[in-house]
Each structure stands twice: as C-alpha cells, then as structure tokens.
Scaffold this active site. Structure first.
Site, PDB file in Angstrom:
ATOM      1  N   GLY A  41      -8.761  -7.446  22.649  1.00  0.00           N
ATOM      2  CA  GLY A  41      -7.407  -7.454  22.111  1.00  0.00           C
ATOM      3  C   GLY A  41      -6.525  -6.727  23.088  1.00  0.00           C
ATOM      4  CB  SER A  42      -5.390  -3.235  23.189  1.00  0.00           C
ATOM      5  OG  SER A  42      -4.730  -3.377  21.953  1.00  0.00           O
TER       6      SER A  42
ATOM      7  NE  ARG B 104       5.675   1.936 -18.437  1.00  0.00           N
ATOM      8  CZ  ARG B 104       5.277   2.621 -19.523  1.00  0.00           C
ATOM      9  NH1 ARG B 104       6.151   2.922 -20.474  1.00  0.00           N
ATOM     10  NH2 ARG B 104       4.015   3.000 -19.636  1.00  0.00           N
TER      11      ARG B 104
ATOM     12  CD  GLU C 136       2.898  -8.924  17.377  1.00  0.00           C
ATOM     13  OE1 GLU C 136       2.063  -9.050  18.292  1.00  0.00           O
ATOM     14  OE2 GLU C 136       3.271  -9.877  16.695  1.00  0.00           O
TER      15      GLU C 136
ATOM     16  CG  PHE D  92       2.027 -14.267  22.173  1.00  0.00           C
ATOM     17  CD1 PHE D  92       2.996 -14.484  23.135  1.00  0.00           C
ATOM     18  CD2 PHE D  92       1.202 -13.160  22.302  1.00  0.00           C
ATOM     19  CE1 PHE D  92       3.139 -13.619  24.215  1.00  0.00           C
ATOM     20  CE2 PHE D  92       1.334 -12.293  23.361  1.00  0.00           C
ATOM     21  CZ  PHE D  92       2.308 -12.521  24.333  1.00  0.00           C
TER      22      PHE D  92
ATOM     23  CD  GLN E 128       0.299   7.300  -8.064  1.00  0.00           C
ATOM     24  OE1 GLN E 128      -0.363   6.397  -7.554  1.00  0.00           O
ATOM     25  NE2 GLN E 128      -0.241   8.257  -8.795  1.00  0.00           N
ATOM     26  CB  ILE E 129       7.094   4.284  -8.981  1.00  0.00           C
ATOM     27  CG1 ILE E 129       7.445   5.490  -8.096  1.00  0.00           C
ATOM     28  CG2 ILE E 129       8.227   3.975  -9.953  1.00  0.00           C
ATOM     29  CD1 ILE E 129       8.563   5.241  -7.109  1.00  0.00           C
TER      30      ILE E 129
ATOM     31  N   GLY F 229      -0.034   1.965 -14.036  1.00  0.00           N
ATOM     32  CA  GLY F 229      -1.075   0.959 -14.240  1.00  0.00           C
ATOM     33  C   GLY F 229      -0.606  -0.440 -13.922  1.00  0.00           C
TER      34      GLY F 229
END
Length: 394
Positions: free
Chosen positions: A135-136, A277, A372, A127, A345-346, A349
């Site tokens: 763009g827009s 964990r 889009e 497209f 975050q859960i 590290g």
C-alpha cells in the site's frame, strides 16, 4: 511559491452554486438514502443528475468543459455533499481529487486534451495504487509494466486491491514498476492511463464492507494489458509515484472535508434527538453531560473547518502542503470518529439499532481514518517533514 491565488469560479457564481447544492443535498440526496442503502447503489437517475450539475469535473479547467473550481471551492463542495450518505461523494471524488490532479500535475498537453473533457462529461475514474502486498510501501509494488516488443507501448500485469469505483469505472490510473529494482525517490514506479475496457483488464465482485453502502470497491486485475506509449502519464518513466503522491494531497483534503461534513450531519442528528428524547420528564438535551458531548463535538468540527480553510488557501497560493494536507486529514478523520461515537452515546440504546441513523454514521465514518493513508502512516509523514525542516534550519 505563487503569489497569485488560484482564481477558481467567480465568487458570486460559486456562492449561488453552493446554495443550490445544499438544497439538492437536503431535498434530493438525503431522501434517497434509504434506497441507496437498500440496493447498495446510487440510482442511475441521481448519478445522471450529478453529472449534469458538473460534479465530476469540478476542478477541470473551464476551457475543457469543467467548472474550474480552485481547491478552496472544491473542498467546500465536498463538505456540502458529504452531509448526505458517503456514496454520493465517493462516486465523483476520485475524478476530482486524484485522477484530475494527476493529469494536471503530470499529464502531457495531449493527455489533458483527451481526458479532461471526458472526465468533465462524467466518465468515472479509479486510482490503482494499493495492491494485495503493498500500500504505502511502494518498494513492494508487484504490478509491472514492460516495453511492448511489438511497438512503442507497454504490457501491464498485476493486481490492485481496494480500488474505489473500480466496478463501474471507465478509466484507471495504474501505478506499475518500470524498473526491477527500487530506485531513489520511487523512480521505479510509473503511472499509466488505462481505459477499463482495454483487453486484459477485469475487476472482481465488489467487496462487502462495514459501511458506506452504495460506494463500491474491488480488485483490478491486469493480465497482459497492452497500452500505447501515450498511456504513460507525462510521457516519461519514473515519475508516476511522485504524481500519485501529489494527487494524494488533494485526495486527503477531500477525505478531510468529507469527514467534516459527515460529522456535522451526525451532530445535527444528535442535537435533534436530544431535544426530542424525554427522560425524567424533560428532554435529555437539558442534561449537562449530554451538553458536554454536544459542545465537544461542535468545537472539534469548528477546528476541522478552520484547518480546511487554511490548508486549501495554502494550496491555492501554490504552497507545498504535503504536511498540512496530511495533518488536516488526520485530525478531521479522527475527529469524525469521536463525534459519531458520541452521537451513538447520546442516542443511548437506540444508537445501537439499525433503524436509527446513529448506527450507520458510526460504521460509515470508520473508513475515513484509513482512506488515502492511515492515520499512523500520515503521522510518520508529518514527523518526517518536521525533522527535515528542522535539519534544514527552517
């Protein structure tokens, strides 16, 4: 507004198809993700399987070789496919959500007869709206289409940028200026159906991206591309931008559905990790602040699913859904961003390491807020419609 909802596939048949698709996603597509990421491409045999399943012609009418799904059913398929790596949805979504929609809304009978069977058989579409300098903002569009002095066709020149599927597409829908000056309601822009093997058509090397491995975008260059008169979508100039914007509604629903499906995948991954964990002698799922992030994510996904059900039902009833489609895309894409952030975050590290899925989810999801129509552009569009309706006393 139509009083009769779009029929779509028979409900029982569709439920069976969706159940089969869910198994295919979990048993075939997810196990192949590592290969897709390593090679930055979907294996040819999987693309062939997807074509055989009819995914490239989901909304093409059955009389032309498609599945004939309505918008509610189509969005459910996209959401199901989006549980796996984004590349799988990306390769067929332009066909279904945008190219086919433009053909349906603006194509002539001859264009439908030619292109619907080809799309349903698995030809890949792209497209061509966005450009290096626009763009827009359609008023800034630089790609031109001028009448061919030697016949009834057109000569196209210009460059399109960030075009999904362009490197392996068979056909493009190209937006181009047919008038020098910007006219009211974007009537200076027309749409052209252009096979990618047309002389003068070329693509750049695929762009390197932040995420979404296996999904390819590139520039499309048009250098004195000659197309016949029947390439003009709808057979009339000045309607291209309207057809494009109408198809973007379907594209935005597709992105919203994809965002919702991928958020669900990320949350399921986080739920599994949180139960496995261990910290301080127990699963981190037992910690209330982890539970808060899990519950907030589930709640937001549920809200997006409810929005999807509402907006697709409105489309199938024949309502004008420009505002609703934009709102769904904005909410779902922003929601997905929040969910994948919580998932990282859960994971703690580990969420920052490439060997775990959380890092990939985070990178893959970022583009949904841009695809889009950016969140900011769509917020302006929603407000514009609100103010217009207020002025009209609605």
């Amino acid at each position: 507004m139509s009083e009769t909802p779009a029929p779509g596939m028979d409900a029982e048949t569709f439920d069976q198809f969706l159940e089969q698709l869910e198994r295919y996603v979990r048993e075939r597509l997810i196990p192949a993700e590592a290969e897709v990421i390593a090679n930055d491409r979907i294996p040819d045999e999987i693309v062939a399987e997807m074509k055989e399943m009819g995914l490239f012609g989901l909304t093409v009418p059955e009389d032309f070789g498609g599945a004939g799904l309505n918008t509610t059913q189509y969005a459910k398929v996209v959401k199901t496919m989006a549980y796996a790596a984004p590349a799988y949805r990306s390769i067929f979504s332009i066909n279904v959500g945008m190219f086919n929609s433009a053909i349906k809304n603006g194509g002539t009978d001859a264009q439908k007869a030619e292109w619907w069977p080809r799309i349903a058989a698995g030809e890949i579409a792209c497209f061509g709206l966005t450009e290096p300098g626009s763009g827009s903002d359609s008023a800034a569009m630089a790609t031109t289409a001028r009448p061919d002095p030697d016949g009834n066709g057109w000569i196209l020149n210009g460059t399109k940028r960030y075009i999904t599927n362009a490197p392996h597409a068979d056909v493009a829908l190209i937006m181009a200026r047919t008038e020098k000056d910007a006219l009211p309601k974007n009537a200076h822009v027309s749409a052209f159906i252009v096979p990618m093997d047309t002389p003068g058509m070329s693509t750049s090397s695929p762009d390197k991206k932040m995420g979404q491995a296996g999904s390819h975008i590139s520039d499309v260059m048009l250098d004195d591309v000659h197309v016949p008169g029947e390439a003009l979508l709808g057979g009339e100039t000045g309607k291209g931008f309207r057809f494009a914007m109408m198809s973007l509604d379907n594209g935005r629903i597709s992105v919203g559905a994809a965002s919702t499906g991928y958020a669900r995948r990320a949350l399921d991954s986080a739920l599994k990790y949180a139960n496995e964990r261990q910290a301080f002698g127990e699963p981190i799922a037992n910690f209330q602040l982890i539970q808060q992030m899990l519950s907030e994510s589930w709640t937001e996904i549920y809200a997006a699913e409810a929005m999807m059900a509402d907006v697709t039902a409105r489309v199938d009833r024949g309502e004008n859904t420009v505002k609703h489609a934009a709102a769904f895309k904005v909410f779902a894409s922003e929601m997905c961003g929040r969910v994948v952030d919580r998932v990282v975050q859960i994971y703690g590290g580990a969420g920052y390491l490439a060997e775990y899925d959380a890092e990939r989810f985070f990178r893959d999801a970022r583009i949904y807020r841009i695809y889009e129509g950016t969140t900011q552009i769509l917020q302006l569009q929603i407000a514009k419609h609100m103010l217009r309706e207020y002025a009209a006393g609605m």
